[in-house]
Write a protein that holds these residues in place. Sequence first.
Motif, PDB file in Angstrom:
ATOM      1  N   CYS A 242       2.557   0.508  -7.755  1.00  0.00           N
ATOM      2  CA  CYS A 242       3.133  -0.181  -9.093  1.00  0.00           C
ATOM      3  C   CYS A 242       1.586  -0.304  -9.847  1.00  0.00           C
ATOM      4  O   CYS A 242       0.610  -0.579  -9.296  1.00  0.00           O
ATOM      5  N   SER A 243       1.879   0.026 -11.221  1.00  0.00           N
ATOM      6  CA  SER A 243       1.025  -0.318 -12.093  1.00  0.00           C
ATOM      7  C   SER A 243       0.391  -2.499 -12.270  1.00  0.00           C
ATOM      8  O   SER A 243       1.714  -2.897 -12.136  1.00  0.00           O
ATOM      9  N   PHE A 244      -0.494  -2.896 -11.871  1.00  0.00           N
ATOM     10  CA  PHE A 244      -0.388  -3.697 -12.153  1.00  0.00           C
ATOM     11  C   PHE A 244      -0.294  -4.886 -14.480  1.00  0.00           C
ATOM     12  O   PHE A 244      -0.715  -4.132 -14.405  1.00  0.00           O
ATOM     13  N   THR A 245       0.946  -4.817 -13.967  1.00  0.00           N
ATOM     14  CA  THR A 245       1.179  -5.648 -15.015  1.00  0.00           C
ATOM     15  C   THR A 245       1.672  -6.873 -14.775  1.00  0.00           C
ATOM     16  O   THR A 245       1.816  -7.823 -14.145  1.00  0.00           O
ATOM     17  N   PRO A 246       2.430  -8.233 -16.561  1.00  0.00           N
ATOM     18  CA  PRO A 246       2.777  -9.626 -16.515  1.00  0.00           C
ATOM     19  C   PRO A 246       4.269  -9.423 -14.940  1.00  0.00           C
ATOM     20  O   PRO A 246       4.083 -10.155 -14.283  1.00  0.00           O
ATOM     21  N   GLU A 247       4.817  -8.272 -15.601  1.00  0.00           N
ATOM     22  CA  GLU A 247       6.233  -8.017 -14.992  1.00  0.00           C
ATOM     23  C   GLU A 247       5.991  -7.796 -13.367  1.00  0.00           C
ATOM     24  O   GLU A 247       6.732  -8.528 -12.692  1.00  0.00           O
ATOM     25  N   SER A 248       5.457  -6.972 -12.970  1.00  0.00           N
ATOM     26  CA  SER A 248       5.188  -6.456 -11.764  1.00  0.00           C
ATOM     27  C   SER A 248       4.457  -7.379 -10.861  1.00  0.00           C
ATOM     28  O   SER A 248       4.619  -7.771  -9.623  1.00  0.00           O
ATOM     29  N   ARG A 249       3.017  -8.590 -11.459  1.00  0.00           N
ATOM     30  CA  ARG A 249       3.138  -9.753 -10.606  1.00  0.00           C
ATOM     31  C   ARG A 249       4.610 -10.691 -10.489  1.00  0.00           C
ATOM     32  O   ARG A 249       4.302 -11.429  -9.474  1.00  0.00           O
ATOM     33  N   LEU A 250       5.293 -10.769 -11.771  1.00  0.00           N
ATOM     34  CA  LEU A 250       5.649 -11.946 -11.659  1.00  0.00           C
ATOM     35  C   LEU A 250       7.072 -11.780 -10.376  1.00  0.00           C
ATOM     36  O   LEU A 250       7.668 -12.180  -9.695  1.00  0.00           O
ATOM     37  N   GLU A 251       7.231  -9.937 -10.531  1.00  0.00           N
ATOM     38  CA  GLU A 251       8.007  -9.326  -9.264  1.00  0.00           C
ATOM     39  C   GLU A 251       7.544  -9.698  -8.625  1.00  0.00           C
ATOM     40  O   GLU A 251       8.792 -10.332  -7.203  1.00  0.00           O
ATOM     41  N   ALA A 252       6.453  -9.687  -7.933  1.00  0.00           N
ATOM     42  CA  ALA A 252       5.824 -10.145  -6.453  1.00  0.00           C
ATOM     43  C   ALA A 252       5.700 -11.440  -6.067  1.00  0.00           C
ATOM     44  O   ALA A 252       6.462 -11.708  -5.503  1.00  0.00           O
ATOM     45  N   HIS A 253       5.856 -11.835  -7.330  1.00  0.00           N
ATOM     46  CA  HIS A 253       5.543 -13.531  -6.553  1.00  0.00           C
ATOM     47  C   HIS A 253       6.719 -14.499  -6.517  1.00  0.00           C
ATOM     48  O   HIS A 253       7.494 -15.242  -5.348  1.00  0.00           O
ATOM     49  N   ARG A 254       8.304 -13.469  -7.305  1.00  0.00           N
ATOM     50  CA  ARG A 254       9.894 -14.285  -7.043  1.00  0.00           C
ATOM     51  C   ARG A 254       9.829 -13.956  -5.119  1.00  0.00           C
ATOM     52  O   ARG A 254      11.135 -14.253  -4.263  1.00  0.00           O
ATOM     53  N   TYR A 255       9.554 -12.507  -4.953  1.00  0.00           N
ATOM     54  CA  TYR A 255      10.238 -12.031  -3.767  1.00  0.00           C
ATOM     55  C   TYR A 255       8.982 -12.871  -3.010  1.00  0.00           C
ATOM     56  O   TYR A 255      10.265 -12.688  -1.794  1.00  0.00           O
ATOM     57  N   LEU A 256       8.170 -13.016  -2.620  1.00  0.00           N
ATOM     58  CA  LEU A 256       7.605 -14.012  -1.947  1.00  0.00           C
ATOM     59  C   LEU A 256       7.528 -15.551  -1.984  1.00  0.00           C
ATOM     60  O   LEU A 256       8.052 -16.258  -1.212  1.00  0.00           O
ATOM     61  N   GLU A 257       8.880 -15.616  -2.876  1.00  0.00           N
ATOM     62  CA  GLU A 257       8.908 -17.236  -3.121  1.00  0.00           C
ATOM     63  C   GLU A 257      10.605 -17.069  -2.675  1.00  0.00           C
ATOM     64  O   GLU A 257      11.482 -17.674  -1.336  1.00  0.00           O
ATOM     65  N   GLU A 261      12.338 -19.002   1.299  1.00  0.00           N
ATOM     66  CA  GLU A 261      13.313 -19.685   1.182  1.00  0.00           C
ATOM     67  C   GLU A 261      14.319 -19.293   3.003  1.00  0.00           C
ATOM     68  O   GLU A 261      14.532 -20.098   2.865  1.00  0.00           O
ATOM     69  N   LYS A 262      13.503 -18.039   2.759  1.00  0.00           N
ATOM     70  CA  LYS A 262      15.009 -17.515   3.990  1.00  0.00           C
ATOM     71  C   LYS A 262      14.498 -17.502   5.317  1.00  0.00           C
ATOM     72  O   LYS A 262      14.681 -18.111   6.113  1.00  0.00           O
ATOM     73  N   GLU A 263      12.902 -17.840   5.492  1.00  0.00           N
ATOM     74  CA  GLU A 263      11.992 -18.611   6.501  1.00  0.00           C
ATOM     75  C   GLU A 263      12.687 -20.254   6.480  1.00  0.00           C
ATOM     76  O   GLU A 263      12.533 -20.826   7.308  1.00  0.00           O
ATOM     77  N   ASN A 264      12.404 -20.261   5.494  1.00  0.00           N
ATOM     78  CA  ASN A 264      12.414 -22.289   5.863  1.00  0.00           C
ATOM     79  C   ASN A 264      14.032 -22.520   6.558  1.00  0.00           C
ATOM     80  O   ASN A 264      14.382 -23.009   7.050  1.00  0.00           O
ATOM     81  N   VAL A 265      15.279 -21.514   6.376  1.00  0.00           N
ATOM     82  CA  VAL A 265      16.499 -21.336   6.398  1.00  0.00           C
ATOM     83  C   VAL A 265      16.860 -21.133   7.667  1.00  0.00           C
ATOM     84  O   VAL A 265      17.069 -21.913   8.464  1.00  0.00           O
ATOM     85  N   LYS A 266      16.000 -19.561   7.769  1.00  0.00           N
ATOM     86  CA  LYS A 266      16.043 -19.553   9.282  1.00  0.00           C
ATOM     87  C   LYS A 266      15.074 -21.437  10.217  1.00  0.00           C
ATOM     88  O   LYS A 266      15.663 -21.244  11.608  1.00  0.00           O
ATOM     89  N   GLU A 267      13.936 -21.422   9.614  1.00  0.00           N
ATOM     90  CA  GLU A 267      13.839 -22.474  10.732  1.00  0.00           C
ATOM     91  C   GLU A 267      14.687 -23.502  10.952  1.00  0.00           C
ATOM     92  O   GLU A 267      14.624 -24.602  11.579  1.00  0.00           O
ATOM     93  N   LYS A 268      14.766 -24.054  10.113  1.00  0.00           N
ATOM     94  CA  LYS A 268      15.904 -25.067   9.637  1.00  0.00           C
ATOM     95  C   LYS A 268      17.072 -25.340  10.813  1.00  0.00           C
ATOM     96  O   LYS A 268      17.597 -25.673  11.705  1.00  0.00           O
TER      97      LYS A 268
END
Length: 462
Positions: A242-257, A261-268
Amino acid sequence: MVSITEDMVRQRAEHNDCEISSLEEVTLHQQDIERIEYLDRWCRDLKILYLQNNLIAKMENLSRLKKLEYLNLALNNIEVIENLEGCESLQKLDLTVNFIGCLSSVHSLRHHIHLRELFLVGNPCADFEGYRQYVVASLPQLKWLDGKKISRSERIRAFQGLDEVKRRVLEQEEDYLRTRAEEKEVANRKVELKERECKDKKAALDLQENKENREVQVNMNEVTSCDLNEEQEEREFWNTPCSFTPESRLEAHRYLEKKREKENVKEKKTKAPRTLITADGRVMNVNEPKLGFSLTEDEENNAIVLHLAVYRHMDTSVLDVDVQPTYARVNVKGKIFQMVLPAEVKPDSSTAKRSQTSGHLVLTMPRAEGEIKVTKTVPNPARACPTRRSSLPDDNVRKSNASERLEVDPSAHRVLDLSSIVPRQATKEGPLECYRSASPATADCNSFSGEFVDDPDVPPLI
């Protein structure tokens, strides 16, 4: 979406006693902030503002910061330089690695007469042909561009053929804006497709939950299929180009977020609670914060001392100390440090202090039942009895160490008789003699000097 709050700014104003009205420098980097707001109202005296490595898409709400000298907006999603007209004292502007493709927007900085440094490296406009020449000619007050000093000869050359450079820069800018519009359309389509897929998945899950006869099988299949789907989705997400754009950067950030959250729920769910005291009452040694420590005994004060290597700049408010007769427990930002003590101590008499140099926590815990130590005392010679003799060897040693003095028999003390200095003849007893004989002192004198003789030639004592 993370927004700037008053608590966030106040936490980063410790160097100013947590006062934000008179704050001159604040650091808000790596906070996933998507919009600049409230700073121009709360912190009017700001001179240095760090907002790098966030998700800011627009430069706004900065016009009231009249005293702002340095603004750092590196590693954000900014596409246009704007809304800085009110920053009259601006001297340095850092816009490294953003998405600025509209190079003509640098003209908005022409009226900042104090601007000396500008960083645009890593932006799409930095790849334009004639980029440096265009910026140097547009901003004559600049001294440094992208970390390189602007010489006098370079400035002269920048004005030569400026019309041709402007024409080429504008053409490249138009091409970039067309591609950006296409990228935005593609990003919007992807978002719509993902929303539809999410709705379909939710509907399928709802249908599966309604089947009561196959609950166990469905749940087992769901667990395995979910794990496989997550792995496949992660591979597809990171491997698809994918091209490096503000949208792709936001998408990657939200995916990591979401992944966090899923990992924190599993750890709990999977993480078992830490056992501090067993069922049979045995206390366990625990060091969750993984801090260095040392346990020593203070023989002089008959106490046990625990040194805990707490971080130097950690606030004391995040530490919670609990001393019990057989163990000591310290809560460091939610992580437990527990140590079994070698002897029983007095919790009420224990003290907890922080070292001013290293910041270490020092717990001093006096023993509850310890050896009573006798302090050595020097005997007072005035109170010593000269006639006392002891056959014990310890008494002889003490006497040999102490100074000895000779005492005179108290019975040998005599009062000086002044009446015997001058000889007197025996006369009849007068009123003076009767008075003296009545007093005990005169009786003592007469007992030593004999009868009183009155001499008429000697005047009486007054």
